[in-house]
Write a protein that holds these residues in place. Structure first.
Motif, PDB file in Angstrom:
ATOM      1  N   LEU A 113       1.023  -0.526  -0.108  1.00  0.00           N
ATOM      2  CA  LEU A 113       0.189  -0.516   0.320  1.00  0.00           C
ATOM      3  C   LEU A 113       0.787   1.403  -0.171  1.00  0.00           C
ATOM      4  CD1 LEU A 113      -2.723   0.629   0.329  1.00  0.00           C
ATOM      5  CD2 LEU A 113      -2.868   0.982   2.434  1.00  0.00           C
ATOM      6  N   ALA A 114       1.510   1.394   0.639  1.00  0.00           N
ATOM      7  CA  ALA A 114       3.101   2.017   0.978  1.00  0.00           C
ATOM      8  C   ALA A 114       3.446   2.926  -0.722  1.00  0.00           C
ATOM      9  CB  ALA A 114       3.740   2.558   1.948  1.00  0.00           C
ATOM     10  N   GLN A 115       4.278   1.263  -1.612  1.00  0.00           N
ATOM     11  CA  GLN A 115       4.619   1.416  -3.047  1.00  0.00           C
ATOM     12  C   GLN A 115       3.229   2.122  -3.098  1.00  0.00           C
ATOM     13  OE1 GLN A 115       7.295   0.823  -4.273  1.00  0.00           O
ATOM     14  NE2 GLN A 115       7.326  -1.248  -5.322  1.00  0.00           N
ATOM     15  N   LEU A 116       1.850   2.408  -3.835  1.00  0.00           N
ATOM     16  CA  LEU A 116       1.431   1.768  -4.318  1.00  0.00           C
ATOM     17  C   LEU A 116       0.548   3.709  -4.378  1.00  0.00           C
ATOM     18  CD1 LEU A 116      -1.679  -0.362  -5.404  1.00  0.00           C
ATOM     19  CD2 LEU A 116       1.061  -0.106  -6.680  1.00  0.00           C
ATOM     20  N   ARG A 117       1.386   4.053  -2.852  1.00  0.00           N
ATOM     21  CA  ARG A 117       1.051   5.453  -2.496  1.00  0.00           C
ATOM     22  C   ARG A 117       1.972   6.771  -3.021  1.00  0.00           C
ATOM     23  NH1 ARG A 117      -2.216   4.285   2.835  1.00  0.00           N
ATOM     24  NH2 ARG A 117      -3.913   5.478   2.323  1.00  0.00           N
ATOM     25  N   ARG A 118       3.029   5.744  -3.030  1.00  0.00           N
ATOM     26  CA  ARG A 118       4.078   7.129  -3.327  1.00  0.00           C
ATOM     27  C   ARG A 118       4.171   6.861  -4.983  1.00  0.00           C
ATOM     28  NH1 ARG A 118       9.144   5.006  -5.595  1.00  0.00           N
ATOM     29  NH2 ARG A 118       8.878   2.626  -4.845  1.00  0.00           N
ATOM     30  N   ALA A 122      -2.635  10.130  -5.010  1.00  0.00           N
ATOM     31  CA  ALA A 122      -3.944  10.673  -5.048  1.00  0.00           C
ATOM     32  C   ALA A 122      -4.646   8.992  -6.111  1.00  0.00           C
ATOM     33  CB  ALA A 122      -4.998  11.818  -5.366  1.00  0.00           C
ATOM     34  N   ARG A 123      -4.445   8.920  -7.028  1.00  0.00           N
ATOM     35  CA  ARG A 123      -4.549   7.641  -8.007  1.00  0.00           C
ATOM     36  C   ARG A 123      -4.855   6.333  -6.926  1.00  0.00           C
ATOM     37  NH1 ARG A 123      -1.416   8.596 -12.216  1.00  0.00           N
ATOM     38  NH2 ARG A 123       0.118   7.561 -11.631  1.00  0.00           N
ATOM     39  N   ALA A 124      -4.358   6.630  -6.251  1.00  0.00           N
ATOM     40  CA  ALA A 124      -4.657   5.009  -5.585  1.00  0.00           C
ATOM     41  C   ALA A 124      -5.127   4.880  -4.408  1.00  0.00           C
ATOM     42  CB  ALA A 124      -2.625   4.346  -4.474  1.00  0.00           C
ATOM     43  N   VAL A 125      -6.193   4.238  -4.599  1.00  0.00           N
ATOM     44  CA  VAL A 125      -7.471   3.484  -3.687  1.00  0.00           C
ATOM     45  C   VAL A 125      -7.481   2.471  -2.940  1.00  0.00           C
ATOM     46  CG1 VAL A 125      -9.812   3.422  -3.335  1.00  0.00           C
ATOM     47  CG2 VAL A 125      -9.500   5.053  -5.331  1.00  0.00           C
ATOM     48  N   PRO A 126      -7.494   3.300  -1.123  1.00  0.00           N
ATOM     49  CA  PRO A 126      -6.730   1.762   0.132  1.00  0.00           C
ATOM     50  C   PRO A 126      -8.134   1.021   0.025  1.00  0.00           C
ATOM     51  CG  PRO A 126      -8.181   3.641   1.290  1.00  0.00           C
ATOM     52  CD  PRO A 126      -7.327   4.316  -1.019  1.00  0.00           C
ATOM     53  N   VAL A 127      -8.106   0.172  -1.302  1.00  0.00           N
ATOM     54  CA  VAL A 127      -8.946  -1.379  -1.543  1.00  0.00           C
ATOM     55  C   VAL A 127      -7.737  -2.208  -1.528  1.00  0.00           C
ATOM     56  CG1 VAL A 127     -10.667  -1.996  -2.524  1.00  0.00           C
ATOM     57  CG2 VAL A 127     -11.089   0.702  -1.917  1.00  0.00           C
ATOM     58  N   GLY A 147      -5.061   0.822   6.639  1.00  0.00           N
ATOM     59  CA  GLY A 147      -5.427   2.016   6.542  1.00  0.00           C
ATOM     60  C   GLY A 147      -6.610   1.624   4.989  1.00  0.00           C
ATOM     61  N   PHE A 148      -6.621   0.276   4.930  1.00  0.00           N
ATOM     62  CA  PHE A 148      -7.181  -0.141   4.055  1.00  0.00           C
ATOM     63  C   PHE A 148      -9.210   0.114   4.188  1.00  0.00           C
ATOM     64  CE2 PHE A 148      -4.033  -3.385   3.142  1.00  0.00           C
ATOM     65  CZ  PHE A 148      -3.626  -2.469   1.244  1.00  0.00           C
ATOM     66  N   ARG A 149      -9.424   0.943   3.028  1.00  0.00           N
ATOM     67  CA  ARG A 149     -10.818   1.312   3.670  1.00  0.00           C
ATOM     68  C   ARG A 149     -12.131   0.910   2.754  1.00  0.00           C
ATOM     69  NH1 ARG A 149     -11.967   7.388   1.608  1.00  0.00           N
ATOM     70  NH2 ARG A 149     -14.119   7.001   2.749  1.00  0.00           N
ATOM     71  N   LEU A 242     -17.382   4.897  -4.885  1.00  0.00           N
ATOM     72  CA  LEU A 242     -18.021   3.329  -4.399  1.00  0.00           C
ATOM     73  C   LEU A 242     -17.574   3.563  -2.503  1.00  0.00           C
ATOM     74  CD1 LEU A 242     -18.003   0.395  -6.724  1.00  0.00           C
ATOM     75  CD2 LEU A 242     -19.793   2.507  -6.584  1.00  0.00           C
ATOM     76  N   LEU A 243     -16.711   4.663  -2.627  1.00  0.00           N
ATOM     77  CA  LEU A 243     -16.237   4.876  -0.889  1.00  0.00           C
ATOM     78  C   LEU A 243     -16.738   5.257  -0.177  1.00  0.00           C
ATOM     79  CD1 LEU A 243     -12.484   3.808  -1.216  1.00  0.00           C
ATOM     80  CD2 LEU A 243     -13.744   3.026   0.063  1.00  0.00           C
TER      81      LEU A 243
END
Ligand SMILES: [Zn+2]
Length: 251
Positions: A113-118, A122-127, A147-149, A242-243
């Motif tokens: 998740l940290a990798q995708l956010r880096r 903002a394109r990274a959605v915590p799903v 941190g997953f929603r 959808l979140l």
């Protein structure tokens, strides 16, 4: 390609006639890097104005994919860690199963998740999109702390946290020729999901795998987008919207 989409049109007409709008979302799995197949998917989405969600495998991905997606109406979700199969021999493929200690699996997901956010901001959605749509139920309750929603698997949504935002219709015939499933079967699945969720606020998740698409798969998507995008009975939406289910819900 041939195939009768009229049952889908009739179902959407019923939604529109009731003053409702079904929400569709597209989840495409297994992206790592730019490829000709990814280019085709991105062009198809952009050409029809359909937002896309890519379930990206975080361990092998990198800056090239992030650069390719810049400026596009595309979001990314976490597709496991390395898409490795840790299931015992003879069991169904699974990366996020009970075979390994939970802290090991959870640490991979946190790093991913940290990798995708880096890479994606903002394109990274915590799903989390578990590879093969399988995850040990004991891990699910730990996801919010990472941190997953949201969690996205295949089939009807289970209750509970984090919120489930599943896919419900699978474009690919995995047990057969690994190309597109029969058009009539795909249309029937879409109609069944539309009928099942009418009035509930739930959505229709369409699952694709760009790396294995044959001509029929691309053709089905093109026709589906051409038919649904202008129809008043539905709209395509991104994963992040959808979140936040109360925002803009009109079904
Ligand atoms: Zn996958």
């Amino acid at each position: 390609m041939t195939g009768d989409f009229s049952p889908l049109v009739a179902a959407l007409d019923r939604w529109a006639g009731a003053g409702r709008q079904a929400r569709f979302w597209l989840r495409d799995d297994d992206a790592v890097a730019p490829t000709p197949a990814l280019d085709r998917l991105l062009a198809l989405g952009a050409g029809h104005g359909v937002p896309l969600t890519l379930a990206v495998i975080p361990q092998p991905t990198g800056q090239a994919l992030a650069d390719r997606l810049e400026g596009l109406d595309v979001e990314v979700a976490l597709h496991g860690w390395s898409h490795a199969d840790h299931a015992a021999q003879g069991r169904k493929s699974c990366e996020l199963g009970p075979e390994r200690p939970a802290p090991v699996v959870l640490a991979e997901l946190a790093t991913g998740l940290a990798q995708l956010r880096r890479l994606h901001g903002a394109r990274a959605v915590p799903v989390l999109v578990p590879p093969w749509n399988r995850i040990d139920p004991a891990l699910i309750q730990q996801l919010a702390a990472l941190g997953f929603r949201g969690l996205s698997v295949f089939g009807p949504e289970a209750e509970g946290a984090p919120v489930r935002i599943n896919a419900h219709v699978d474009l690919i015939d995995w047990r057969g020729h690994r190309g597109a499933r029969d058009t009539a079967a795909l249309v029937a699945d879409l109609v069944a999901r539309l009928d099942a969720v009418q009035g509930s606020g739930a959505h229709v998740g369409f699952m694709t795998h760009h790396l294995v698409h044959d001509a029929a798969a691309w053709g089905f998507m093109d026709r589906l987008f051409a038919l649904t995008v202008p129809h008043a009975g539905c709209r395509w939406t991104g994963l992040s919207s959808l979140l936040a289910p109360d925002q803009g819900r009109i079904n």
